[in-house]
Design a protein around this motif. Structure first.
Motif, mmCIF file in Angstrom:
data_model
loop_
_atom_site.group_PDB
_atom_site.id
_atom_site.type_symbol
_atom_site.label_atom_id
_atom_site.label_comp_id
_atom_site.label_asym_id
_atom_site.label_seq_id
_atom_site.Cartn_x
_atom_site.Cartn_y
_atom_site.Cartn_z
ATOM 1 N N ALA A 135 45.908 41.538 35.945
ATOM 2 C CA ALA A 135 47.318 41.359 36.263
ATOM 3 C C ALA A 135 47.514 41.088 37.744
ATOM 4 O O ALA A 135 46.683 41.436 38.564
ATOM 5 N N ALA A 136 48.640 40.448 38.059
ATOM 6 C CA ALA A 136 48.979 40.210 39.455
ATOM 7 C C ALA A 136 49.249 41.543 40.154
ATOM 8 O O ALA A 136 49.661 42.507 39.534
ATOM 9 N N VAL A 137 49.000 41.569 41.446
ATOM 10 C CA VAL A 137 49.215 42.781 42.233
ATOM 11 C C VAL A 137 50.594 42.705 42.860
ATOM 12 O O VAL A 137 50.856 41.802 43.660
ATOM 13 N N PRO A 138 51.513 43.635 42.515
ATOM 14 C CA PRO A 138 52.838 43.607 43.121
ATOM 15 C C PRO A 138 52.760 43.994 44.588
ATOM 16 O O PRO A 138 51.902 44.756 45.002
ATOM 17 N N GLY A 139 53.664 43.448 45.392
ATOM 18 C CA GLY A 139 53.737 43.830 46.799
ATOM 19 C C GLY A 139 52.892 42.986 47.738
ATOM 20 O O GLY A 139 52.911 43.202 48.939
ATOM 21 N N LEU A 140 52.139 42.010 47.213
ATOM 22 C CA LEU A 140 51.358 41.142 48.088
ATOM 23 C C LEU A 140 52.258 40.040 48.620
ATOM 24 O O LEU A 140 52.971 39.386 47.867
ATOM 25 N N THR A 141 52.232 39.837 49.931
ATOM 26 C CA THR A 141 53.122 38.885 50.571
ATOM 27 C C THR A 141 52.415 37.549 50.805
ATOM 28 O O THR A 141 51.420 37.500 51.525
ATOM 29 N N PRO A 142 52.927 36.469 50.201
ATOM 30 C CA PRO A 142 52.330 35.152 50.452
ATOM 31 C C PRO A 142 52.475 34.763 51.919
ATOM 32 O O PRO A 142 53.474 35.070 52.567
ATOM 33 N N THR A 143 51.475 34.090 52.450
ATOM 34 C CA THR A 143 51.484 33.643 53.834
ATOM 35 C C THR A 143 50.601 32.410 53.946
ATOM 36 O O THR A 143 50.205 31.836 52.934
ATOM 37 N N ARG A 177 43.652 52.016 41.376
ATOM 38 C CA ARG A 177 42.444 51.324 40.915
ATOM 39 C C ARG A 177 42.763 49.998 40.226
ATOM 40 O O ARG A 177 42.053 49.014 40.400
ATOM 41 N N ASN A 178 43.844 49.952 39.452
ATOM 42 C CA ASN A 178 44.203 48.706 38.765
ATOM 43 C C ASN A 178 44.466 47.582 39.763
ATOM 44 O O ASN A 178 44.021 46.449 39.564
ATOM 45 N N ALA A 179 45.204 47.886 40.826
ATOM 46 C CA ALA A 179 45.480 46.869 41.853
ATOM 47 C C ALA A 179 44.187 46.456 42.550
ATOM 48 O O ALA A 179 43.965 45.274 42.829
ATOM 49 N N ALA A 180 43.305 47.425 42.813
ATOM 50 C CA ALA A 180 42.027 47.119 43.462
ATOM 51 C C ALA A 180 41.156 46.255 42.560
ATOM 52 O O ALA A 180 40.509 45.309 43.023
ATOM 53 N N GLU A 181 41.126 46.553 41.261
ATOM 54 C CA GLU A 181 40.338 45.751 40.324
ATOM 55 C C GLU A 181 40.839 44.312 40.249
ATOM 56 O O GLU A 181 40.059 43.386 40.062
ATOM 57 N N ALA A 182 42.140 44.119 40.407
ATOM 58 C CA ALA A 182 42.711 42.772 40.345
ATOM 59 C C ALA A 182 42.242 41.902 41.514
ATOM 60 O O ALA A 182 42.266 40.681 41.428
ATOM 61 N N LEU A 183 41.784 42.520 42.605
ATOM 62 C CA LEU A 183 41.336 41.770 43.779
ATOM 63 C C LEU A 183 39.861 41.394 43.734
ATOM 64 O O LEU A 183 39.363 40.726 44.637
ATOM 65 N N LYS A 184 39.157 41.805 42.692
ATOM 66 C CA LYS A 184 37.726 41.538 42.603
ATOM 67 C C LYS A 184 37.430 40.054 42.827
ATOM 68 O O LYS A 184 38.040 39.194 42.208
ATOM 69 N N SER A 185 36.526 39.785 43.742
ATOM 70 C CA SER A 185 36.049 38.447 44.109
ATOM 71 C C SER A 185 36.965 37.696 45.065
ATOM 72 O O SER A 185 36.650 36.561 45.445
ATOM 73 N N ALA A 186 38.088 38.259 45.497
ATOM 74 C CA ALA A 186 38.952 37.587 46.470
ATOM 75 C C ALA A 186 38.173 37.382 47.765
ATOM 76 O O ALA A 186 37.387 38.228 48.183
ATOM 77 N N ARG A 187 38.381 36.230 48.388
ATOM 78 C CA ARG A 187 37.711 35.918 49.657
ATOM 79 C C ARG A 187 38.509 36.514 50.812
ATOM 80 O O ARG A 187 39.735 36.472 50.818
ATOM 81 N N ILE A 188 37.808 37.072 51.796
ATOM 82 C CA ILE A 188 38.435 37.719 52.946
ATOM 83 C C ILE A 188 38.281 36.830 54.173
ATOM 84 O O ILE A 188 37.171 36.452 54.541
ATOM 85 N N PHE A 189 39.410 36.528 54.810
ATOM 86 C CA PHE A 189 39.423 35.753 56.047
ATOM 87 C C PHE A 189 40.000 36.610 57.166
ATOM 88 O O PHE A 189 40.855 37.465 56.924
ATOM 89 N N VAL A 190 39.543 36.362 58.379
ATOM 90 C CA VAL A 190 40.040 37.050 59.571
ATOM 91 C C VAL A 190 40.286 35.983 60.626
ATOM 92 O O VAL A 190 39.532 35.009 60.725
#
Length: 194
Positions: free
Chosen positions: A2-10, A94-107
């Motif tokens: 499921a989508a993670v609520p509260g994530l802000t598009p940028t 944990r559900n929100a964390a599981e939804a992020l599995k494999s997301a790429r991290i940029f800095v």
């Protein structure tokens, strides 16, 4: 997933560098385990704002936590066992964390810590630099760096006529005379026919 609520598009900053990916959920309170792209995790440990992007390739299957880019504040990040774990704002369980599995991290490159040594460089800063020898002969542009254990190797690429020439030069002081980041060039003691 499921989508993670509260994530802000940028949008990604112009100097964004991919530094790792989310490996999996860790624990029940929204922590994630990370896979850094570098042997040194200083950037992941030091940056306080990360940009997450959807995964690509084989990791993209089944990912629908978000599309595009989201920015997240890092609440806590630390080494743990043989990896790194982090707690991110807006990732509450944990559900929100599981939804992020494999997301790429940029800095943002501006958030990288100082190397603390005038003779140490981030690879991302060397890629794209022109390489010339002491006589001013162009040897190519840094396309990549290759870790070989004791030192890195500059992988150069140059177009000569209708063919592409590749060169490899050890990135050690015996061969590298000067790295001029503002001038976007590296001067080396190397000949075109080596």
């Amino acid at each position: 997933m499921a989508a993670v609520p509260g994530l802000t598009p940028t949008t990604l900053p112009a100097d964004a560098v991919e530094v790792g990916r989310v490996q999996e959920a860790w624990g029940i309170k929204g922590w994630v385990r990370l896979h850094p792209h570098s042997a040194s995790a200083d950037v992941l440990l030091g940056a306080r704002h990360w940009y997450l992007c959807p995964p690509e390739g084989r990791y993209a299957r089944g990912f629908d936590a978000f599309t595009g880019v989201v920015g997240l504040e890092v609440e806590e990040v630390k080494p743990h066992a043989d990896g790194i774990v982090a707690r991110l704002a807006a990732v509450a369980d944990r559900n929100a964390a599981e939804a992020l599995k494999s997301a790429r991290i940029f800095v943002s490159r501006a958030d990288f810590p100082d190397t603390g040594n005038a003779d140490e460089y981030y690879w991302v800063d060397l890629i794209g630099l022109q390489v010339l020898n002491r006589e001013g002969v162009e040897l190519g542009t840094v396309r990549d760096l290759l870790p070989t254990g004791p030192h890195s190797v500059l992988c150069l690429e140059q177009t000569e006529g209708d063919k592409t020439v590749e060169r490899m030069i050890p990135f050690v002081s015996v061969y590298v005379d000067r790295v001029d980041l503002p001038g976007r060039r590296i001067t080396v003691d190397w000949q075109p026919d080596y």
